[in-house]
Write a protein that holds these residues in place. Sequence first.
Motif: not given
Length: 296
Positions: A85-102
């Motif tokens: 679930g953590w891995v899936l959540g990380s993928a979704l986070l980068l996919m839909f909110a990747g702009s938040l991260f440097s």
Amino acid sequence: MEHSKTARAFLGMNAAFSLLTGAALLTAAGHFGELLFANEAVWQSWTLRILGAGLILFGIDLIFMATDRFVTKVQVTLISVLDAGWVLGSALLLMFAGSLFSGTGTTAVVIVAVFVTIFALGQYLGARKIQAPLSLASVTMSGGKILATVSRKVDASQDIVWRVMSDHPGYADVADNISKVEVVEGDGIGMQRRCYGPKGENWLETCDYFEAGRGFGFRIHTEADDYPYPISDLHGEWVVEGNGSGSKFAINIEAEPKGNFLVQTLFKLMAKRQFKAVLADLADAWAARMEREARV
């Protein structure tokens, strides 16, 4: 359970990684916020602190599981699912909110996900090797006392099991915490036997329950000067019954710890796992002897 070694090894690595990551986030949330996110925001520090605290609690739970010989397939599989679930959540986070991260933040999320994937796969594959123990041991607390029990089915007749059970000197051959047992006097109710620990310490035990071919019980004289355990009252029963073409035996222990509330609480926490392991090992060794004699 020897078959749990692989799963417990990956649980241990997962625990160490979670604790280190959690501690870093909890103690240096501001610094990591600057590294991980493209733009600074108030919510970043407290979000990372909450995440860090959660990882520490998760890591502590994993430590208990990694050091538990009796960890189950279901428990390990559940952790693998949470990791997935953590891995899936990380993928979704980068996919839909990747702009938040440097760029550094994106790389960090990916690296963590890779490690978590390794842990999840190792735990899952290790869980598949776990087999349910033949000796079923449990330890519970009731009314300030420790209630420990273990039962085991064996391919041996009730007569053979009884003969092995009632071989008191032979008890030392299967109990890791006892080096010698000698019958002092009597037979049946009132019989006394003396048990010796690995360092020569010894104590008397008096039989207070006896049913030939079925079972017996002993009251342990914990008041002995060199009795090695912080227990004020201890009673054990050993019983056997027929089970199809074989038999089933059980050991039931009732113990009351010494000391004040804090001492008793700490002892109960430590004894819970220790009692379970000792009884399971004893039952396994006893069953091996019973089945060996049955084959002869």
